[in-house]
Design a protein around this motif. Structure first.
Motif, short mmCIF file in Angstrom:
data_model
loop_
_atom_site.label_atom_id
_atom_site.label_comp_id
_atom_site.label_asym_id
_atom_site.label_seq_id
_atom_site.Cartn_x
_atom_site.Cartn_y
_atom_site.Cartn_z
N PRO A 22 0.67 -1.34 0.05
CA PRO A 22 0.04 0.04 0.10
C PRO A 22 0.91 1.14 -0.02
O PRO A 22 0.39 2.40 -0.64
CB PRO A 22 -0.75 -0.21 1.30
N LYS A 23 2.07 1.36 0.52
CA LYS A 23 2.96 2.39 0.59
C LYS A 23 4.02 2.51 -0.61
O LYS A 23 4.76 3.44 -0.57
CB LYS A 23 3.70 2.39 1.90
N GLY A 24 3.82 1.52 -1.54
CA GLY A 24 4.73 1.09 -2.78
C GLY A 24 6.20 0.73 -2.24
O GLY A 24 6.52 0.42 -0.93
N CYS A 25 6.82 0.37 -3.05
CA CYS A 25 8.36 -0.01 -2.89
C CYS A 25 8.98 0.52 -3.76
O CYS A 25 8.67 0.96 -4.90
CB CYS A 25 8.26 -1.34 -2.81
N LEU A 26 10.58 -0.03 -3.88
CA LEU A 26 11.55 0.80 -4.79
C LEU A 26 10.94 0.45 -6.34
O LEU A 26 10.89 1.46 -7.22
CB LEU A 26 12.81 0.15 -4.55
N ALA A 27 10.71 -0.96 -6.58
CA ALA A 27 10.33 -1.26 -7.94
C ALA A 27 9.03 -0.50 -8.34
O ALA A 27 9.08 -0.06 -9.67
CB ALA A 27 10.09 -2.83 -8.07
N MET A 28 8.03 -0.39 -7.84
CA MET A 28 6.91 0.18 -7.85
C MET A 28 7.29 1.79 -8.28
O MET A 28 6.52 2.46 -9.25
CB MET A 28 5.81 -0.08 -6.78
N ARG A 29 8.09 2.30 -7.35
CA ARG A 29 8.22 3.92 -7.30
C ARG A 29 8.74 3.91 -8.78
O ARG A 29 8.73 4.87 -9.29
CB ARG A 29 8.77 4.34 -6.28
N ILE A 30 9.87 3.12 -8.99
CA ILE A 30 10.45 3.44 -10.33
C ILE A 30 9.51 3.52 -11.54
O ILE A 30 9.68 4.25 -12.35
CB ILE A 30 11.71 2.52 -10.44
N ARG A 31 8.71 2.44 -11.41
CA ARG A 31 7.70 2.43 -12.46
C ARG A 31 6.79 3.59 -12.83
O ARG A 31 6.57 4.00 -14.02
CB ARG A 31 6.82 1.17 -12.55
#
Length: 555
Positions: A22-31
């Motif tokens: 729910p707060k995101g992670c590195l891979a998701m924020r990069i995308r």
């Protein structure tokens, strides 16, 4: 995993990923922050257009970067693609996508190297960041280097020659078993069947010399067998045989007189320089080097990064270029390449912070005029015996007449010889020498030179460069210069991040080209990690101070 990496994230993958993170992670924020970073079109020169559709090269590039961001092996990276929801989100894959075999990553790297596209990954990221205004030209950058260990064992000289011969025999046993069986001495199978470090070497010096001669003689016999006209010609092209031949030339002298053969070690003064000397049979491009008491066999990485004040320009500190060399290359030799590549990327800085290993009088003089780059870095102090002792006549005690091309010593004597040439690093230098007859009767000779055969000699740079050196030596003791140069120290944190996060201290691969590609992927991975920290508003780490040092600061 067949479609282009530019495809949108499937709805199911997006919903599940946001539910799990729910707060995101590195891979998701990069995308989310950069979108589909690499497209298949960016790598089309390395991949064919005929046959069945292959795995998306844009996705493979992103997986390769993620691999170094998390210090994963090929198997672990391939498993992450199959099993991790955040990685599927990053790559825009369906949750049911089965991924690919880990060997695909090896083939992808080989294709990049074969087509000279190893720098493409970092360049594409920097182009995207330049569009977002997160990196640009004209700012401030800093560069520093650190050593990289080759993926080989450390061997003594005796172990090295034994392992070199064993490696050649192993290669020939695999490539031409029938030929080797008919050509080799039967004793070699027992003598070189196991790795050299797997058995105990003789402790006695004479016995070790006898063993070295035995190995050398066996090596010459093998080379003679390979190069006879009746042997298959392609045996001479086997890489391990080429290495064996090179090592034997570098390590031994061989004299044949009236049928009697004498093989001896080369003395230290007869060995080739480190930049040419093979240090391992398994990585012939790795070199031995020593710096400030630390010795290693391998390579050197030079990292350049932007270092503008984040509060002023609202930019993170990002790696702009990486250079990989063998361990013997002097730091000063890479500055021109760094400036050339930064110019081609449109990222040339206005101010470049370097340590004393990179700076030279020529660079300090020419960079502002030819590049528009203000180089800030210390120059080495005058470390001659006379200057170090404080009681002798250093260079400053001599008066140089640049027009007349001579120098006056403190007693008023005039030099006889003025020779213009280059020093050991290929830089312009002038050697000024006084005649022996002039210095021999001088009453203060002991304060000037210890030589009993020659007069005093001075080595100086051309006039303009000499003036720059003296100016910088005066400036670098001022508080203003020290405050300006203090920002360079931050690059040590970047080196630590590369070592701790991506394992850059020891290369994963064999050879300079593959090591260079690994370092480019490492630099790209560091940038993605820093972008994630920037978007999360994670502040830069403060300089750590020990409790003992803090006591002194408080006082």
């Amino acid at each position: 995993m067949r479609s282009d990496s530019g495809a949108e994230v499937p709805a199911l993958t997006r919903d599940v990923a946001r539910a799990v993170f729910p707060k995101g992670c590195l891979a998701m924020r990069i995308r989310d922050g950069l979108g589909p970073l690499f497209s298949d079109e960016d790598f089309k020169a390395a991949f064919g257009v005929r046959g069945r559709p292959g795995i998306s090269p844009g996705r493979l590039a992103l997986v390769s970067v993620l691999q170094f961001a998390e210090n994963l092996t090929d198997r672990q990276a391939a498993h992450a693609v199959r099993a991790r929801i955040d990685v599927k989100y990053l790559l825009g894959l369906e949750l049911t996508d089965s991924g690919f075999d880990h060997t695909v990553l090896t083939g992808f790297r080989d294709r990049l190297l074969a087509h000279g596209m190893e720098a493409r990954v970092l360049d594409l990221l920097l182009e995207r960041l330049a569009e977002l205004g997160l990196v640009g030209s004209g700012g401030r950058q800093r560069t520093d280097s650190t050593h990289v260990l080759a993926a080989v064992r450390s061997l003594s000289r005796l172990e090295f020659i034994g392992e070199t011969l064993r490696a050649a025999l192993e290669a020939l046993a695999a490539a031409a078993p029938d030929w080797l069986r008919a050509s080799m001495d039967p004793a070699w199978q027992e003598r070189y069947g196991a790795r050299v470090d797997a058995y105990r070497l003789p402790p006695d010096e004479q016995e070790r010399r006898t063993l070295a001669r035995q190995i050398a003689t066996d090596g010459y016999r093998l080379l003679e067998s390979v190069f006879v006209p009746t042997a298959p010609g392609w045996l001479q092209q086997v890489p391990a045989v080429t290495v064996l031949r090179t090592v034997w030339v570098q390590q031994f002298t061989r004299i044949v007189t009236d049928g009697e053969e004498e093989v001896t070690w080369r003395g230290k003064d007869d060995l080739p320089p480190s930049r040419a000397m093979v240090a391992s049979p398994y990585d012939p491009e790795a070199r031995y080097a020593k710096k400030r008491g630390s010795a290693w066999v391998g390579y050197k990485i030079h990292l350049s990064e932007s270092c503008d004040d984040p509060g002023e320009l609202k930019r993170p500190h990002l790696v702009t270029h990486v250079v990989t060399t063998d361990a013997t290359v002097n730091d000063a030799m890479v500055v021109q390449e760094v400036h050339d590549r930064l110019t081609s990327k449109g990222l040339l800085p206005g101010e470049h912070l370097l340590d004393a290993g990179y700076t030279s009088a020529e660079l300090l003089l020419t960079a502002p005029t030819t590049r528009g780059v203000s180089v800030v870095g210390p120059v080495r102090s005058n470390n001659t015996r006379q200057s170090a002792s404080g009681g002798g006549f250093g260079k400053s005690a001599f008066t140089i007449n640049w027009q007349a091309k001579h120098a006056l010593c403190p007693t008023g004597a005039t030099s006889r010889y003025w020779t213009e040439g280059v020093d050991n690093n290929g830089r312009d230098a002038i050697r000024i020498r006084f005649a022996t007859a002039t210095c021999a009767p001088c009453p203060v000779r002991d304060q000037c030179t210890r030589s009993t055969q020659y007069g005093r000699q001075l080595t100086v740079r051309p006039q303009e460069q000499d003036a720059v050196l003296e100016r910088v030596r005066a400036e670098q003791s001022t508080d203003e210069w020290k405050d300006r140069y203090a920002a360079r120290a931050g690059v040590e944190g970047t080196i630590h991040q590369a070592v701790a996060t991506a394992g850059v201290r020891r290369t994963r691969y064999v050879g300079l080209a593959k090591t260079r590609l690994a370092h480019i992927l490492t630099a790209t991975a560091i940038n993605l990690i820093r972008l994630d920290a920037w978007w999360n508003e994670t502040p830069l780490a403060r300089t750590r101070t020990s409790r003992l040092a803090a006591l002194g600061l408080a006082a």
